[in-house]
Design an enzyme around this catalytic site. Structure first.
Site, PDB file in Angstrom:
ATOM      1  N   ASP A  75      41.043 -21.565 -37.414  1.00 33.74           N
ATOM      2  CA  ASP A  75      40.517 -21.082 -36.128  1.00 33.74           C
ATOM      3  C   ASP A  75      39.539 -22.084 -35.504  1.00 33.74           C
ATOM      4  O   ASP A  75      38.997 -22.955 -36.179  1.00 33.74           O
ATOM      5  CB  ASP A  75      39.837 -19.704 -36.284  1.00 33.74           C
ATOM      6  CG  ASP A  75      38.684 -19.696 -37.278  1.00 33.74           C
ATOM      7  OD1 ASP A  75      38.795 -20.346 -38.337  1.00 33.74           O
ATOM      8  OD2 ASP A  75      37.656 -19.043 -36.998  1.00 33.74           O
ATOM      9  N   GLU A 137      37.040 -18.333 -39.848  1.00 29.71           N
ATOM     10  CA  GLU A 137      35.848 -18.964 -40.434  1.00 29.71           C
ATOM     11  C   GLU A 137      34.682 -18.897 -39.459  1.00 29.71           C
ATOM     12  O   GLU A 137      33.558 -18.598 -39.831  1.00 29.71           O
ATOM     13  CB  GLU A 137      36.130 -20.431 -40.782  1.00 29.71           C
ATOM     14  CG  GLU A 137      34.999 -21.115 -41.559  1.00 29.71           C
ATOM     15  CD  GLU A 137      33.939 -21.802 -40.681  1.00 29.71           C
ATOM     16  OE1 GLU A 137      32.895 -22.191 -41.221  1.00 29.71           O
ATOM     17  OE2 GLU A 137      34.141 -21.930 -39.461  1.00 29.71           O
TER      18      GLU A 137
HETATM   19 ZN   LIG Z   1      34.442 -25.662 -39.041  1.00 29.49          ZN
END
Ligand SMILES: [Zn+2]
Length: 385
Positions: A75, A137
């Site tokens: 992401d 993340e």
């Molecule tokens: Zn990163």
């Protein structure tokens, strides 16, 4: 095509998937899965409960413990309200730099790792090499946490993980954790003239903050010897204390928004245990003596584990050998590394590009950084046979 050109074309493809954390990453995961399957990797795709996001875990080489994981998050952060010189989701080369959202944070590393896969696949691998690409993340490491859970369930035990976050190819062996909480206090509203007939949520919140201050002071004495963090101890910050409506009303609700940044897991446990004890033995009984429905609830906003520097660290020793670096550092930003460390792996963060370009408009990774990364991954070959 040479490795650099290969990586460039794959990275351009990856930048074309707008995998902002709020959106699906499935197209990009599918694309990477196809690439890895094509060279003979055993590929698994593990979806989240919504089915719109997935982790990818792939293996080349023997099906056994002790492998080396190359990991990155799929992401990226949004580009909303950012002023870009070119289309963020179309990679552009200018001045030996590759521009686009995610070039350094951290599709550059993912592209390099996957571009190397056909090379690894041709070797007589004695040690497995794994590819672990996660979701979410940037909004709290949720993908890595789910991945860790699945690895644990399936009994897959790699020994080493290299997390390719942008460190300018420096080796990072430690960072603090970042744990964020909102503690909610429910009391009983009443008229200010009769304090004993209500439960004053703000006053209990204040006592809670006092406890946080006490713990904050304790933590300074618990700093590990030779800690390289700045400051060297675990910190606590009370970020917000919210509650009440007016001078003459007993506040029925209050909340404290706070965070801690642990330098070691034992500090986080210490703080949580102490707070639990304080609430269970002191605050909650006092609140409930006046009103049985009064209470305290802790909402976990995010718990990103720290990466604890270890004396024995195979990952650090390995990557030092691969890059020729003569040391390793600690950094002030968080990554998924601590989650892998929690599985018992030795872990370092080392990847192409600079954190200074991450999350910014005109994010880029330099061609030179990508070449250095490919050199490291190329040298890794010798460690797998
Ligand atoms: Zn990163």
């Amino acid at each position: 095509m040479n490795a650099l050109e290969n990586t460039k074309s794959l990275l351009a493809e990856l930048i074309g998937f707008p995998t902002v954390s709020s959106d699906s990453n499935l197209d990009m995961i599918k694309h990477l899965a196809d690439r890895l399957s094509d060279c003979g990797a055993e590929v698994e795709i593990w979806h989240d409960e919504t089915g719109t996001k997935a982790n990818l875990f792939a293996t080349l080489g023997p099906n056994r413990d002790g492998g080396i994981v190359l990991s990155g998050h799929s992401d990226v952060v949004p580009v909303t309200d950012q002023d870009w010189s070119s289309e963020p989701f179309r990679m552009e080369e200018r001045d030996d730099k590759w521009f686009g959202r995610g070039t350094c944070d951290m599709k550059g590393f993912i592209a390099a790792a996957v571009a190397m896969a056909p090379k690894y696949a041709q070797l007589d691998l004695q040690r497995p090499v794994h590819f672990a690409f996660t979701y979410d993340e940037e909004i709290g490491c949720f993908g890595a946490r789910a991945l860790a859970e699945t690895l644990r369930e399936k009994g897959i035990n790699p020994a080493v993980a290299i997390i390719g976050e942008p460190t300018s190819m420096r080796i990072i062996e430690g960072h603090k954790g970042c744990y964020e909480y909102t503690t909610h206090f429910t009391g009983l509203e009443g008229h200010g003239s009769g304090p004993d007939r209500g439960v004053n949520a703000v006053e209990y919140a204040v006592r809670y903050v006092s406890k946080l201050l006490e713990l904050k002071a304790d933590l300074q004495g618990r700093a590990p010897a030779n800690s390289r963090f700045e400051p060297p101890w675990t910190t606590i910050n009370t970020g917000a204390l919210v509650g009440g409506v007016a001078h003459n009303v007993i506040p029925g609700k209050a909340r404290v928004e706070w965070e801690m940044r642990p330098v070691q897991m034992s500090d986080a446990d210490y703080v949580k245990d102490e707070l639990h004890r304080f609430c269970a033995h002191n605050l909650i009984p006092a609140m409930q003596a006046s009103h049985p429905d009064a209470g305290i609830e802790i909402e976990v906003i995010g718990e990103v584990d720290g990466l604890e520097p270890m004396d024995d660290n195979e990952a650090r020793d390995l990557v030092m050998e691969l890059t020729g670096a003569n040391g390793a550092d600690v950094v002030p930003f968080g990554t998924e590394a601590g989650i892998f460390q929690g599985l018992g792996m030795s872990v370092v963060v080392c990847g192409p590009g600079s954190i200074n370009q991450a999350h910014k408009p005109d994010e880029y990774v330099s061609v030179d950084q990508m070449a250095q990364c490919l050199e490291m991954l190329g040298r890794l070959s010798a460690k797998l046979v």
